[in-house]
Design an enzyme around this catalytic site. Structure first.
Site, PDB file in Angstrom:
ATOM      1  N   HIS A   1      45.405  35.604  51.341  1.00  0.00           N
ATOM      2  CA  HIS A   1      44.047  36.119  51.506  1.00  0.00           C
ATOM      3  C   HIS A   1      43.884  37.541  50.989  1.00  0.00           C
ATOM      4  O   HIS A   1      43.051  37.794  50.103  1.00  0.00           O
ATOM      5  CB  HIS A   1      43.600  36.038  52.969  1.00  0.00           C
ATOM      6  CG  HIS A   1      42.193  36.517  53.159  1.00  0.00           C
ATOM      7  ND1 HIS A   1      41.895  37.812  53.514  1.00  0.00           N
ATOM      8  CD2 HIS A   1      41.005  35.888  53.007  1.00  0.00           C
ATOM      9  CE1 HIS A   1      40.579  37.963  53.575  1.00  0.00           C
ATOM     10  NE2 HIS A   1      40.013  36.807  53.270  1.00  0.00           N
TER      11      HIS A   1
ATOM     12  N   HIS B   1      34.742  29.222  47.276  1.00  0.00           N
ATOM     13  CA  HIS B   1      35.043  28.767  48.642  1.00  0.00           C
ATOM     14  C   HIS B   1      34.109  27.601  48.976  1.00  0.00           C
ATOM     15  O   HIS B   1      32.976  27.808  49.415  1.00  0.00           O
ATOM     16  CB  HIS B   1      34.841  29.906  49.644  1.00  0.00           C
ATOM     17  CG  HIS B   1      35.753  31.070  49.429  1.00  0.00           C
ATOM     18  ND1 HIS B   1      36.941  31.234  50.114  1.00  0.00           N
ATOM     19  CD2 HIS B   1      35.654  32.141  48.601  1.00  0.00           C
ATOM     20  CE1 HIS B   1      37.530  32.354  49.722  1.00  0.00           C
ATOM     21  NE2 HIS B   1      36.769  32.923  48.803  1.00  0.00           N
TER      22      HIS B   1
ATOM     23  N   ASP C   1      32.690  33.165  43.328  1.00  0.00           N
ATOM     24  CA  ASP C   1      33.006  33.263  44.745  1.00  0.00           C
ATOM     25  C   ASP C   1      32.285  32.104  45.448  1.00  0.00           C
ATOM     26  O   ASP C   1      31.853  31.152  44.796  1.00  0.00           O
ATOM     27  CB  ASP C   1      32.623  34.618  45.329  1.00  0.00           C
ATOM     28  CG  ASP C   1      33.596  35.082  46.430  1.00  0.00           C
ATOM     29  OD1 ASP C   1      34.159  34.210  47.118  1.00  0.00           O
ATOM     30  OD2 ASP C   1      33.771  36.289  46.596  1.00  0.00           O
TER      31      ASP C   1
ATOM     32  N   SER D   1      47.661  38.534  60.135  1.00  0.00           N
ATOM     33  CA  SER D   1      48.345  39.827  60.058  1.00  0.00           C
ATOM     34  C   SER D   1      49.239  40.124  61.257  1.00  0.00           C
ATOM     35  O   SER D   1      49.877  41.171  61.307  1.00  0.00           O
ATOM     36  CB  SER D   1      47.314  40.955  59.909  1.00  0.00           C
ATOM     37  OG  SER D   1      46.441  40.992  61.031  1.00  0.00           O
TER      38      SER D   1
ATOM     39  N   GLU E   1      38.763  44.703  47.544  1.00  0.00           N
ATOM     40  CA  GLU E   1      37.369  44.290  47.426  1.00  0.00           C
ATOM     41  C   GLU E   1      36.414  45.370  47.930  1.00  0.00           C
ATOM     42  O   GLU E   1      35.324  45.534  47.384  1.00  0.00           O
ATOM     43  CB  GLU E   1      37.146  42.997  48.219  1.00  0.00           C
ATOM     44  CG  GLU E   1      35.728  42.474  48.149  1.00  0.00           C
ATOM     45  CD  GLU E   1      35.559  41.153  48.864  1.00  0.00           C
ATOM     46  OE1 GLU E   1      34.452  40.580  48.781  1.00  0.00           O
ATOM     47  OE2 GLU E   1      36.520  40.683  49.504  1.00  0.00           O
TER      48      GLU E   1
ATOM     49  N   HIS F   1      37.332  30.786  41.111  1.00  0.00           N
ATOM     50  CA  HIS F   1      37.387  31.246  42.502  1.00  0.00           C
ATOM     51  C   HIS F   1      36.106  30.862  43.222  1.00  0.00           C
ATOM     52  O   HIS F   1      35.047  31.455  43.007  1.00  0.00           O
ATOM     53  CB  HIS F   1      37.572  32.770  42.536  1.00  0.00           C
ATOM     54  CG  HIS F   1      37.761  33.336  43.909  1.00  0.00           C
ATOM     55  ND1 HIS F   1      39.001  33.621  44.428  1.00  0.00           N
ATOM     56  CD2 HIS F   1      36.876  33.663  44.885  1.00  0.00           C
ATOM     57  CE1 HIS F   1      38.870  34.118  45.654  1.00  0.00           C
ATOM     58  NE2 HIS F   1      37.585  34.147  45.957  1.00  0.00           N
TER      59      HIS F   1
ATOM     60  N   HIS G   1      42.850  37.925  47.139  1.00  0.00           N
ATOM     61  CA  HIS G   1      41.837  38.968  47.100  1.00  0.00           C
ATOM     62  C   HIS G   1      42.565  40.311  47.106  1.00  0.00           C
ATOM     63  O   HIS G   1      43.563  40.473  47.806  1.00  0.00           O
ATOM     64  CB  HIS G   1      40.927  38.902  48.321  1.00  0.00           C
ATOM     65  CG  HIS G   1      40.198  37.599  48.491  1.00  0.00           C
ATOM     66  ND1 HIS G   1      40.735  36.531  49.173  1.00  0.00           N
ATOM     67  CD2 HIS G   1      38.964  37.203  48.071  1.00  0.00           C
ATOM     68  CE1 HIS G   1      39.871  35.526  49.179  1.00  0.00           C
ATOM     69  NE2 HIS G   1      38.785  35.904  48.517  1.00  0.00           N
TER      70      HIS G   1
END
Length: 407
Positions: free
Chosen positions: A180, A64, A309, A146, A210, A62, A207
């Site tokens: 996400h 980015h 990450d 969303s 978190e 994982h 994710h």
């Protein structure tokens, strides 16, 4: 065909000596050198220095890559403050980090012994850099959004990015799907993406839990996220729940990142479905989030692995450093046992979670291997020493090809 003759070899549960490895793309045979050279008389032979250790290449499941430019631009210590700083600086961070910038981070990972990584791609800005990487890459095209009114447009953009990643035709590149999080992706989109991943047999990650803000927002539509969603998206309530989100994954084995605020029912769901949890200790600390309860995971027989990450929430992309921080963070864990588990979490367990034929020095596995220069004969505490001392990595092989080091 090649034969490599190290002083020591790290196998799944032991370190051996007086053996060599014959390989091309895959490891063909592990045996004494004389036996291998009789079997493969034309093989190229590489004999290594005293106290050299051959071990599996590391897997960073994982990361980015698109945020590779960040060093001091983002705010740490609190998840919401960090998130606001990401939104404020996102365009500059991504636009100012072109292919060369991202390739630099990818090459740094290779030097750190990472032979496989899972790239969480938000905008496909990293596609070219990942396509050209020397490592194996699981390219997770991320879906986010969303608002129901934007669902069709967001899904269309996601499909276009996924299709672009499918057009990459090179060994060791695997298109995949990322959702996400439960607070940032509408249930309509979650359902469609999960069905697509199942139908096309694509690896799936998300994710999950978190931050405390995520917990409060999903459970009661309150807490720190309330103002965030009201101000930025005109949403006064969460569009879904944590239970609903996890239920979409029933029957799939998913990689869930962070999971530092999950409740017992969610842990039981994760265990029942055979999901994997990705532990990112440095990211959790920098963003003011709790420490993953690994004792709880072990008690429920949940596989957990370790990843860095991205540089938006880390200062390096180094799994040895990540393991070291975790080793000290979980101060009540039995030291040697936990060190072994951490190494499994960046090798064989990470490979299993990603569905890849790598992660250990074993016949039939892909020849993703590191040569680590130890300073003396290894003891039973080698896993601890590997994590603490960050020995020199003199050679890195990916799919049998020497990518770092002299031939």
């Amino acid at each position: 065909m090649q034969i490599i003759v190290p002083h020591y070899i790290m196998l799944r549960n032991k370190v051996v000596t007086n053996l060599a490895v014959a390989f091309d793309k895959e490891i063909k045979k592990i045996a004494p050198f004389d036996e291998l050279i009789d079997t493969f008389p034309k093989a190229k032979v590489t004999t290594l220095r005293e106290h050299s250790l051959l071990m599996p290449g590391l897997i960073n499941a994982h990361v980015h890559i698109e945020f590779s430019k960040n060093k001091t631009e983002l705010s740490y210590g609190d998840f919401l403050n960090w998130l606001y700083s990401v939104i404020e600086n996102r365009a500059d961070l991504i636009n100012d980090c072109g292919v060369a910038c991202m390739a630099k981070s990818i090459d740094k990972m290779l030097k750190n012994g990472i032979t496989t990584f899972g790239a969480i791609s938000s905008q496909a800005m990293d596609l070219e850099a990942c396509a050209n990487a020397k490592q194996n890459v699981v390219f997770f095209n991320e879906l986010i959004g969303s608002q129901a009114t934007m669902a069709d447009a967001l899904y269309g953009d996601f499909i276009a990015r996924l299709d672009a990643s499918k057009s990459i035709e090179r060994e060791g590149f695997y298109p995949a799907v990322a959702i996400h999080s439960p607070y940032s992706v509408h249930p309509i989109l979650v359902k469609k993406a999960v069905e697509l991943a199942k139908n096309e047999n694509l690896r799936l990650t998300a994710h999950f839990m978190e931050s405390i803000a995520e917990r409060e927002w999903l459970d009661e539509s309150k807490g720190d996220f309330k103002k965030f969603f009201e101000d930025l998206l005109s949403q006064s309530h969460s569009v879904g729940s944590a239970k609903e989100f996890l239920d979409y994954f029933n029957g799939s084995d998913v990689l869930l990142t962070h999971v530092t605020n999950a409740n017992q029912k969610e842990i039981e769901n994760i265990a029942k479905n055979g999901h994997t949890i990705i532990h990112c200790p440095i990211s959790n600390r920098l963003l003011g989030n709790p420490t993953l309860n690994i004792k709880q995971l072990n008690k429920n027989n949940i596989r957990w692995i370790v990843a860095t990450d991205g540089l938006s929430s880390n200062y390096d992309l180094d799994l040895f450093e990540e393991m070291k921080i975790s080793l000290f963070m979980h101060s009540d864990a039995p030291l040697l046992e936990f060190a072994k588990a951490l190494l499994d979490g960046v090798t064989i367990h990470a490979a299993e979670a990603l569905g890849l034929n790598t992660g250990e020095i074993a016949e039939g596995k892909n020849a993703d291997m590191l040569v680590v220069d130890l300073e003396n004969e290894p003891t039973k505490e080698l896993p601890i020493h590997l994590i603490l001392h960050r020995y020199n990595i003199s050679k890195v092989y990916v799919n049998g090809k020497l990518e770092i080091g002299e031939a």
